[in-house]
Motif scaffolding. Structure first.
Motif: not given
Length: 150
Positions: A33-55
């Motif tokens: 629930d707290p994450l749903v309430a912050a979904l617009p902020q998460l979409t804006r902020e968290a997606t700015r980081l390159d999280l890498g990944g090998v495969v």
């Protein structure tokens, strides 16, 4: 106390990935629930980081977690998250009581399963494959009732 929201917004790869996997695997409204309430902020902020990944791209895992939050917000069943992420092992999902495996093909790396959601009754055809890692592709058969109905 650090929350998953703090982890998502930290810009620290390991913390963000911790939050991603906790979100993907959670069915706890107090967690989501707290994450749903912050979904617009998460979409804006968290997606700015390159999280890498090998495969497989860790940013794709982040996107999947955000889609799960949107589906949860919209009242879709928990099983709506299965298509789109290749790491949902039907045997583990059955162990957790989330699906029932109705049938399987002969054992092997290219097995198939038919699974049914224990919440809404949605039936999935599940293909198992293996390349650099074992994966599962979930394909829903038709539509069933929404979470909380019936």
């Amino acid at each position: 106390m650090t929350t998953l929201l703090d982890d998502f917004l930290s810009h620290d790869r390991s913390r963000v990935m911790h939050a991603v996997w906790e979100t993907i695997h959670s069915r706890d409204p107090e967690t989501l629930d707290p994450l749903v309430a912050a979904l617009p902020q998460l979409t804006r902020e968290a997606t700015r980081l390159d999280l890498g990944g090998v495969v497989y791209s860790n940013n794709a895992n982040l996107e999947h977690a955000l889609v799960k939050l949107a589906q949860y917000r919209d009242g879709k069943c928990w099983c709506a998250v299965y298509p789109g992420l290749l790491t949902h092992d039907p045997r583990k999902e059955e162990t957790h009581g989330r699906i029932r495996i109705l049938s399987t093909s002969e054992p092997g790396w290219s097995m198939t399963y038919v699974g049914e959601c224990t919440v809404c009754g949605q039936v999935f055809d599940i293909e198992q494959g293996d390349h650099h890692f074992t994966w599962w592709n979930w394909v829903p058969r038709g539509l069933k009732r929404r979470r909380g109905e019936g």
